[in-house]
Write an enzyme that holds these catalytic residues in place. Structure first.
Site, mmCIF file in Angstrom:
data_model
loop_
_atom_site.group_PDB
_atom_site.id
_atom_site.type_symbol
_atom_site.label_atom_id
_atom_site.label_comp_id
_atom_site.label_asym_id
_atom_site.label_seq_id
_atom_site.Cartn_x
_atom_site.Cartn_y
_atom_site.Cartn_z
ATOM 1 C CE1 TYR A 20 -69.452 31.738 -18.084
ATOM 2 C CE2 TYR A 20 -68.169 31.559 -16.026
ATOM 3 C CZ TYR A 20 -69.492 31.445 -16.713
ATOM 4 O OH TYR A 20 -70.539 31.441 -16.083
ATOM 5 C CE LYS A 75 -99.150 19.389 -37.149
ATOM 6 N NZ LYS A 75 -99.922 19.121 -38.409
ATOM 7 N N GLY A 131 -103.580 25.508 -35.536
ATOM 8 C CA GLY A 131 -102.382 25.664 -34.926
ATOM 9 C C GLY A 131 -100.879 25.434 -35.801
ATOM 10 C CG ASP A 132 -101.039 22.573 -38.692
ATOM 11 O OD1 ASP A 132 -102.023 23.343 -38.975
ATOM 12 O OD2 ASP A 132 -101.247 21.448 -39.384
ATOM 13 C CG LEU A 171 -109.419 23.393 -35.955
ATOM 14 C CD1 LEU A 171 -109.979 22.618 -37.069
ATOM 15 C CD2 LEU A 171 -110.320 23.134 -34.662
ATOM 16 C CB ALA A 172 -103.731 22.382 -31.588
ATOM 17 N NE ARG A 203 -96.441 14.778 -44.220
ATOM 18 C CZ ARG A 203 -96.670 15.813 -44.835
ATOM 19 N NH1 ARG A 203 -98.109 16.156 -45.002
ATOM 20 N NH2 ARG A 203 -95.659 16.511 -45.692
ATOM 21 C CG ASN A 252 -98.998 19.183 -42.323
ATOM 22 O OD1 ASN A 252 -99.617 19.095 -41.313
ATOM 23 N ND2 ASN A 252 -99.313 20.012 -43.516
ATOM 24 C CG ASN A 296 -69.975 31.526 -12.300
ATOM 25 O OD1 ASN A 296 -69.017 30.504 -12.480
ATOM 26 N ND2 ASN A 296 -71.164 31.505 -12.877
#
Length: 472
Positions: free
Chosen positions: A371, A44, A123-124, A30-31, A37, A249, A391
Site C-alpha cells: 500500500y 431519477k 432529463g431521463d 423536463l426533470a 419506479r 424509468n 500515512n
C-alpha cells in the site's frame, strides 16, 4: 421523411451559419417527474451511467450546440437537482404533475425575452446526440417554416408510445396511444417527446392545449395538433438509432442503458487502437482515455478520471479511478489505483498493490502486496512485498518520500512523515520512523533471541499433556 444525423458535416456547417446569424438556442429539460419506479431516495436524473448522472450526459450535448439558455424544470426533490447542477442551468418549478405541456409552460418566466429556437428534452432520456439536436433545428428553418419539429423513432416494438401520423415528413396528427384508434396504433412511427419549436409561438401554442384526454393531462405533443388545426405546418425528423431516445424509468432500464453505454465505449476503445481481450468484461467511465496499443485484460474496471498513455498493459481484475498512467506502464493483476495515483513511464505495479495519491517514478516497481498512500517514489526504486506507507495518524495525512534507486525490503512499514534517501536500503521487516540518508542501510528490528532445544522440550511436554488428558 428526414433522418436525424444524416450528414454530420452538413449539420456542423449549418450550425456555424446559424451561429453567424446569431440565432440563439435555448433548451428546456423536463426533470420534474417523481421517478417512483426507481424506488430510490435519489432523484431519477441523478442516477449515473458510466459514472456520470444521466442528466449530465444530456447537458453535455446541449453545451456542444452552444445553447444560450438551459432551463431545467424541477418538481419533487428539486433541491437534489439544484444542488448538483448549481448555476450551470436555470430552473423552473412544476408544483403539480399536470402533464408535459404544463411542465414546459413553467419555463415561460425563465425564457422571458428570449427570441430564438427552443429544444424540449427530458432529463431521463440522456443519450440524445448534438447532431440529432442540430438536425431538428435545421428542419425548423426549412422553406416550409414548420411551427414545431418532432423527433420520431421506429422501435422494434412500438408498445404504448404515442404515434406520429405523417406524410412526406409533414405531420398530419399526433396521438397518444391511449387515445389512438386501432388503425393509428398500427403506425410504426413513434413520438420520442423531443421537439424543436420557435420561441415566438411556443407558449401561444401551449396556451391552446386542453386536457380532455384519457389521462386528464396537458400533453406537450398536442401543440402540434393545435398548429395543424390552424393550418400551420409541423414536421418530423426520424432518428436512425431508437436507443438514442430510450427513456430510463426503472432500475432495469438503468441497467440496460449502462449496458448500451458500455458496448459503445468498448467499441470506441478498440476503434482507437486498444486491445480488449474480453470486451464484455471491461467497464469504462464516461471520461476514460486510452492511448494506442493499450492491452486491457479481462475484468478491468475504470472509474472516473483515468488517463492511459500508449503501450500500457492493464492486467486482469484491476480497478482504476482518478489515475494517470504514462507510456509503457504495467499494472496488475488485481491492482487498485485510487484517485491521485500517477505512474510514470515504465513503472510497474503488481498483484494486490494499492496506490492512492502517490507517484511512482519512471521505472519504479511495486510488485506485490503493498500500500502506497500519500507518497512519492523515485525513479527505479524497488518496493518490496508487504511494504506499507503509514500515512494517517488518525487526524492528519502525512507524506512519504522515497528517493531514486532506493530499495525497500519486504514487510517494511514507513511511518510518515519520513524520507528515504537515494539508493538507500531499508532492511526487510523494518519499521522506519526517522529519515534515511542517501546510500544508507536502515535496519529496525528487535534483537533476535535464540534458545537452543527449547522447541523440542515444548513439544515433548505438550504431547505428554495431551496423552494424559481425559478423553472427551
Amino acid at each position: 421523411m428526414n433522418e436525424a444525423g444524416g450528414n454530420r458535416n452538413d449539420l456542423v456547417a449549418w450550425l456555424l451559419t446559424m451561429m453567424e446569424a446569431e440565432r440563439p438556442i435555448a433548451a428546456v429539460v423536463l426533470a420534474a417527474g417523481k421517478g417512483t419506479r426507481m424506488k430510490s431516495q435519489r432523484h431519477k436524473v441523478l442516477h449515473a451511467i458510466g459514472g456520470k448522472p444521466m442528466i449530465e450526459h444530456l447537458l453535455d450535448e446541449v453545451d456542444r450546440i452552444g445553447a444560450e439558455r438551459t432551463v431545467v424544470v424541477v418538481g419533487e426533490a428539486r433541491e437534489q437537482v439544484e444542488e448538483h447542477l448549481g448555476s450551470r442551468v436555470s430552473y423552473a418549478f412544476q408544483d403539480r404533475q399536470l402533464g408535459t405541456g404544463h411542465a414546459v409552460m413553467q419555463a415561460k418566466g425563465a425564457l422571458e425575452g428570449f427570441e430564438g429556437d427552443v429544444l424540449i428534452m427530458y432529463g431521463d432520456v440522456p443519450f440524445v446526440r448534438a447532431d440529432t439536436m442540430m438536425s431538428m433545428l435545421k428542419r425548423l428553418h426549412a422553406e416550409d417554416a414548420p411551427a414545431a419539429v418532432v423527433l420520431g423513432f421506429k422501435p422494434w416494438d412500438p408498445l404504448q408510445y404515442g404515434r406520429v401520423i405523417a406524410e412526406d415528413g409533414r405531420i398530419l396528427k399526433m396521438v397518444e396511444y391511449k387515445d389512438a384508434t386501432e388503425e393509428e396504433r398500427q403506425c410504426p412511427l413513434c413520438n420520442s417527446g423531443l421537439m424543436a419549436v420557435r420561441s415566438d409561438i411556443l407558449f401561444n401554442l401551449l396556451g391552446e392545449v386542453k386536457n380532455d384526454n384519457a389521462q386528464g393531462e396537458f400533453y406537450l405533443p398536442d401543440i402540434v395538433n393545435v398548429a395543424i388545426s390552424a393550418d400551420v405546418p409541423t414536421a418530423v425528423v426520424v432518428t436512425r438509432d431508437p436507443d438514442e431516445v430510450a427513456g430510463i424509468n426503472s432500475r432495469a432500464e438503468l441497467a440496460d442503458a449502462e449496458r448500451r453505454f458500455q458496448q459503445a465505449r468498448r467499441a470506441q476503445a478498440m476503434a482507437g487502437g486498444a486491445t480488449l481481450t474480453a470486451p464484455e468484461t471491461v467497464f469504462f467511465s464516461h471520461d476514460t482515455v486510452l492511448g494506442q496499443d493499450v492491452l486491457v485484460e479481462p475484468n478491468v474496471v475504470f472509474g472516473p478520471g483515468v488517463k492511459v498513455a500508449d503501450n500500457v498493459r492493464i492486467r486482469a481484475f484491476s480497478h482504476l479511478e482518478g489515475a494517470t498512467l504514462a507510456e509503457g506502464v504495467e499494472i496488475g493483476p488485481y491492482a487498485r489505483l485510487r484517485p491521485g495515483a500517477v505512474l510514470e513511464a515504465g513503472s510497474k505495479v503488481g498483484n494486490f498493490v494499492e496506490i492512492k495519491n502517490a507517484t511512482l517514478g519512471e521505472g519504479a516497481k511495486a510488485n506485490h502486496l503493498s500500500y502506497l498512500g500519500d507518497a512519492t517514489v523515485g525513479a527505479k526504486a524497488n518496493i518490496g512485498a508487504g511494504t506499507i506507507t503509514c500515512n494517517y495518524d488518525g487526524y492528519f495525512k502525512h507524506q512519504t518520500v522515497i528517493g531514486p534507486g532506493a530499495f525497500i525490503g519486504s514487510n517494511s512499514a514507513l511511518i510518515a512523515p519520513v524520507k528515504i534517501g537515494a539508493d538507500a536500503i531499508v532492511a526487510a521487516g523494518s519499521a522506519v520512523s526517522r529519515d534515511v540518508s542517501d546510500g544508507e542501510l536502515r535496519m529496525v528490528r528487535a534483537e533476535q533471541l535464540v534458545k537452543p532445544g527449547w522447541a523440542d522440550r515444548f513439544h515433548d511436554a505438550m504431547k505428554k499433556k495431551k496423552k494424559e488428558a481425559p478423553k472427551k
